[in-house]
Design an enzyme around this catalytic site. Structure first.
Site, PDB file in Angstrom:
ATOM      1  N   ASP A 166      46.353  28.370  43.677  1.00 19.52           N
ATOM      2  CA  ASP A 166      47.714  28.148  43.216  1.00 19.52           C
ATOM      3  C   ASP A 166      48.683  29.249  43.663  1.00 19.52           C
ATOM      4  O   ASP A 166      49.415  29.795  42.855  1.00 19.52           O
ATOM      5  CB  ASP A 166      47.676  28.047  41.680  1.00 19.52           C
ATOM      6  CG  ASP A 166      49.004  27.659  41.061  1.00 19.52           C
ATOM      7  OD1 ASP A 166      49.729  26.854  41.676  1.00 19.52           O
ATOM      8  OD2 ASP A 166      49.309  28.152  39.958  1.00 19.52           O
ATOM      9  N   GLU A 414      37.801  31.963  38.831  1.00 19.58           N
ATOM     10  CA  GLU A 414      37.656  30.553  38.477  1.00 19.58           C
ATOM     11  C   GLU A 414      36.818  29.708  39.428  1.00 19.58           C
ATOM     12  O   GLU A 414      37.256  28.643  39.859  1.00 19.58           O
ATOM     13  CB  GLU A 414      39.036  29.917  38.310  1.00 19.58           C
ATOM     14  CG  GLU A 414      39.873  30.578  37.243  1.00 19.58           C
ATOM     15  CD  GLU A 414      41.049  29.719  36.780  1.00 19.58           C
ATOM     16  OE1 GLU A 414      41.434  28.801  37.512  1.00 19.58           O
ATOM     17  OE2 GLU A 414      41.562  29.971  35.680  1.00 19.58           O
ATOM     18  N   TYR A 470      44.112  28.451  28.684  1.00 16.62           N
ATOM     19  CA  TYR A 470      45.462  27.897  28.542  1.00 16.62           C
ATOM     20  C   TYR A 470      45.545  26.900  27.397  1.00 16.62           C
ATOM     21  O   TYR A 470      46.099  25.821  27.549  1.00 16.62           O
ATOM     22  CB  TYR A 470      45.884  27.249  29.868  1.00 16.62           C
ATOM     23  CG  TYR A 470      46.133  28.269  30.964  1.00 16.62           C
ATOM     24  CD1 TYR A 470      47.381  28.865  31.097  1.00 16.62           C
ATOM     25  CD2 TYR A 470      45.123  28.656  31.841  1.00 16.62           C
ATOM     26  CE1 TYR A 470      47.623  29.818  32.085  1.00 16.62           C
ATOM     27  CE2 TYR A 470      45.355  29.605  32.823  1.00 16.62           C
ATOM     28  CZ  TYR A 470      46.601  30.182  32.939  1.00 16.62           C
ATOM     29  OH  TYR A 470      46.842  31.126  33.908  1.00 16.62           O
TER      30      TYR A 470
HETATM   31  C1  BDP Z   1      44.539  29.538  36.978  1.00 18.74           C
HETATM   32  C2  BDP Z   1      44.491  30.311  38.265  1.00 18.74           C
HETATM   33  C3  BDP Z   1      45.846  30.843  38.714  1.00 18.74           C
HETATM   34  C4  BDP Z   1      46.915  29.823  38.446  1.00 18.74           C
HETATM   35  C5  BDP Z   1      46.981  29.581  36.953  1.00 18.74           C
HETATM   36  C6  BDP Z   1      48.065  28.576  36.575  1.00 18.74           C
HETATM   37  O1  BDP Z   1      43.547  31.350  38.222  1.00 18.74           O
HETATM   38  O2  BDP Z   1      45.778  31.191  40.067  1.00 18.74           O
HETATM   39  O3  BDP Z   1      48.160  30.191  38.965  1.00 18.74           O
HETATM   40  O4  BDP Z   1      45.748  29.077  36.502  1.00 18.74           O
HETATM   41  O5  BDP Z   1      47.754  27.401  36.487  1.00 18.74           O
HETATM   42  O6  BDP Z   1      43.841  28.359  37.169  1.00 18.74           O
HETATM   43  O7  BDP Z   1      49.201  28.966  36.390  1.00 18.74           O
END
Ligand code: BDP
Length: 603
Positions: A166, A414, A470
């Site tokens: 990302d 990840e 998250y």
């Molecule tokens: C995680 C990743 C990171 C992404 C983040 C996101 O490690 O690189 O930018 O989530 O979704 O999966 O903001």
């Protein structure tokens, strides 16, 4: 010869380091025909290109900005007659791979876009004359190199990159280039390890290079007084009443190495400190520290991923203003100057290798947490990938091992970790990494949601467990935030049941937030929602003693590949891409300034 010495270039009576940054010449080579067409001698019809910088954001057309394939850089340098005997050109990095030529002769090739390349040009360069330096670079992604991804070929034959990660696939010569002159048998490396003995410190050192010459070392304090001296290529220096390098209160000595009578000399600023994990606690100089800070990117307007002292300075000022003490170099080793600044500022760094995208999905954030099995480590490209992964771990640790700021190594971000294939793969990566660091710093990696307590097969490889979570964004966002917290706590309870005697650190949590949006009651993407989400996360972090750090995602908004989940980039910044605070910055400032440095550190 590549990476013969990892030492940062410095000038003194015995050696030279002249910066070659500036306006270079540049050409795209979409059909990879430059080599056969003699571009190693002269680029036909080049355009100008600033170094260091990513090439993308200077351009005004898609074709150029999103270019994928081979591309060339060229410049000329004058090599003085009286330059030291050995001559090198050192690139802080070329993304993602490069072949280097001097006067048309190949002098080095290197895989990996985030670590230095040292090209020996002693034979190829002519003294007293102008010399041509040419770089053939390539920014394609694959599943056998780091970071992982692939390409798509459009109807007109143009390639575009499809990263499995990302962040925008910024490329080019993104860090400084130096012309380096050293004696023939130069000092090539040194390592330091520290031990505290009452008020004193023992500094164990070892030095490489210098041929058969005598080696002398000394430590000079900030006032310029020599506080310890040693002879021989290994030994121990005793520093009485040592001034320790402390978190956000750095003290640096100069470590000076001399080979022979003025034959060669190298010196660097070093900080005396120890790092150790003790049960749930992270100890710096035997004192517990709670990590407060950020996952970052090297990313800014116009420069892309190009290093700028000015941007780095602003970033440190913003981080300090919020009371942070730590950042992770997500998702690749940063320019060396970041670590030099962190050494000066007393910041802690979790240093990460570019092992990102090890999950077959064009966006790891979309696959993360779905519960779907995202196979990766059972494919034929894995042996080649493993070779590259190990190589980059070696190069990263060799480059960064002497920085006081570096407190841990992150060996992945990840990946898929639930299969036996992943287990075998990472067992090898960790076993390799554990042979490399003289200071034996903790080894870790960042785990996404599928790496759940009952499914992950790799967490026990780590000395410290780093989680990217998250809850309240990708999982149960908006009106379901209450439920998100319940799910989060349920997962943490499962980790707690395992009674793992290691620290846990959140290396990612956050929400996309538009600096323009306000809403009461909050909605996703508004600043109010980011604040609410954060407060709920803090509640969870505070409930578990083994949680020993929180690095929010991300320090600032950053550029990504285009897509329906991204609004001109990822907006999870606590600061905007221009480094101005969102409301969340004040939330962190309040929290972090009130948390003691040793929060949850009492036994
Ligand atoms: C995680 C990743 C990171 C992404 C983040 C996101 O490690 O690189 O930018 O989530 O979704 O999966 O903001």
């Amino acid at each position: 010869m590549v990476n013969a010495s990892t030492l940062y270039p410095r000038s003194n009576a015995a050696r030279r380091a002249d910066i070659l940054d500036g306006l270079w010449r540049f050409a795209f080579d979409p059909k990879s025909e430059g080599e056969a067409a003699g571009w190693t001698k002269a680029l036909p019809a080049p355009i100008s290109m600033p170094v260091p910088a990513s090439f993308s954001d200077f351009f005004t057309t898609h074709k150029e900005r999103d270019y994928v394939g081979d591309f060339w850089y060229e410049t000329d340098f004058f090599l003085p007659e009286n330059y030291p005997e050995k001559v090198f050109v050192r690139f802080g990095s070329v993304t993602h791979r490069a072949v280097i030529y001097c006067n048309g002769v190949e002098v080095a090739r290197h895989e990996g876009g985030f670590l230095p390349i040292l090209a020996d040009v002693t034979a190829a360069a002519r003294r007293g004359q102008e010399n041509r330096l040419t770089v053939r670079a390539n920014n394609e992604l694959s599943e056998s190199t780091l970071p992982c991804g692939t390409q798509k070929v459009l109807a007109d034959g143009r390639k575009i990159s499809k990263p499995y990660f990302d962040f925008y696939n910024y490329s080019g010569i993104q860090r400084s280039v130096f012309l380096v002159g050293t004696p023939a048998e130069a000092i090539t490396d040194y390592s330091l390890t520290y031990e505290l003995e009452g008020a004193d410190a023992l500094v164990h050192y070892s030095v490489e290079g210098g041929g058969e010459r005598s080696i002398r070392v000394s430590l000079v304090d900030a006032e310029g007084c020599t506080v310890a001296r040693g002879e021989g290529r290994t030994g121990t220096l005793r520093v009485e009443n040592a001034h320790l390098w402390q978190v956000r209160n750095a003290y640096l000595y100069r470590f000076v190495i001399e080979a022979g009578e003025g034959y060669d000399r190298y010196e660097e600023k070093v900080g005396i400190r120890t790092v150790r994990i003790d049960g749930h606690r992270i100890l710096i100089n035997e004192k517990p520290v709670y990590l407060k800070g950020y996952g970052k990117h090297e990313d800014s307007d116009i420069l892309g991923r190009g290093f700028s002292w000015a941007v780095a300075k602003r970033d440190f000022e913003c981080m300090k203003w919020t009371g942070a003490n730590c950042f992770r170099t997500s998702h690749y080793p940063y320019a060396e100057e970041w670590y030099q600044m962190a050494d000066e500022e007393g910041f802690l760094i979790i240093d990460e290798v570019p092992a990102v995208g090890m999950m077959r999905s064009t966006h790891n954030f979309a696959a993360a947490g779905t519960g779907q099995y995202t196979y990766f480590f059972e494919t034929p490209t894995v042996p080649e990938l493993l070779k590259n992964h190990k190589q980059q771990v070696s190069e990263m640790i060799a480059r960064d091992k002497n920085h006081a700021s570096v407190i841990a190594w992150s060996l992945f971000n990840e990946p898929e970790t639930t299969s036996e294939y992943a287990r075998n793969y990472f067992s090898e990566v960790f076993a390799h990494a554990r042979t490399l660091d003289p200071q034996n710093r903790p080894m870790t990696g960042a785990f996404e949601k599928n790496s759940a307590p009952d499914k992950c097969r790799c967490y026990d490889l780590c000395d410290m467990i780093c989680l990217n979570r998250y809850y309240g964004w990708y999982i149960s966002g908006g009106p379901e935030i209450e439920e998100a917290e319940e799910k989060f706590r349920a997962e943490m309870d499962k980790w707690a049941e395992k009674k793992l005697n290691v620290p846990f650190v959140f290396t990612e949590f956050g929400t996309d937030t538009l600096a323009s949006e306000h809403k009461l009651p909050s909605v996703m993407w508004s600043q109010e929602y980011q604040d609410e989400y954060l407060e709920r996360n803090f509640g969870v972090f505070d409930s578990y003693d083994f949680v020993q750090g929180e690095l929010v995602w991300n320090f600032a908004d950053f550029q990504t590949t285009e897509g329906i989940m991204r609004v001109n980039g990822n907006k999870k910044g606590v600061f905007t891409r221009q480094r101005q605070p969102k409301d969340a910055a004040f939330v962190f400032k309040r929290r972090w300034e009130s948390l003691p440095e040793d929060y949850k550190g009492q036994e």
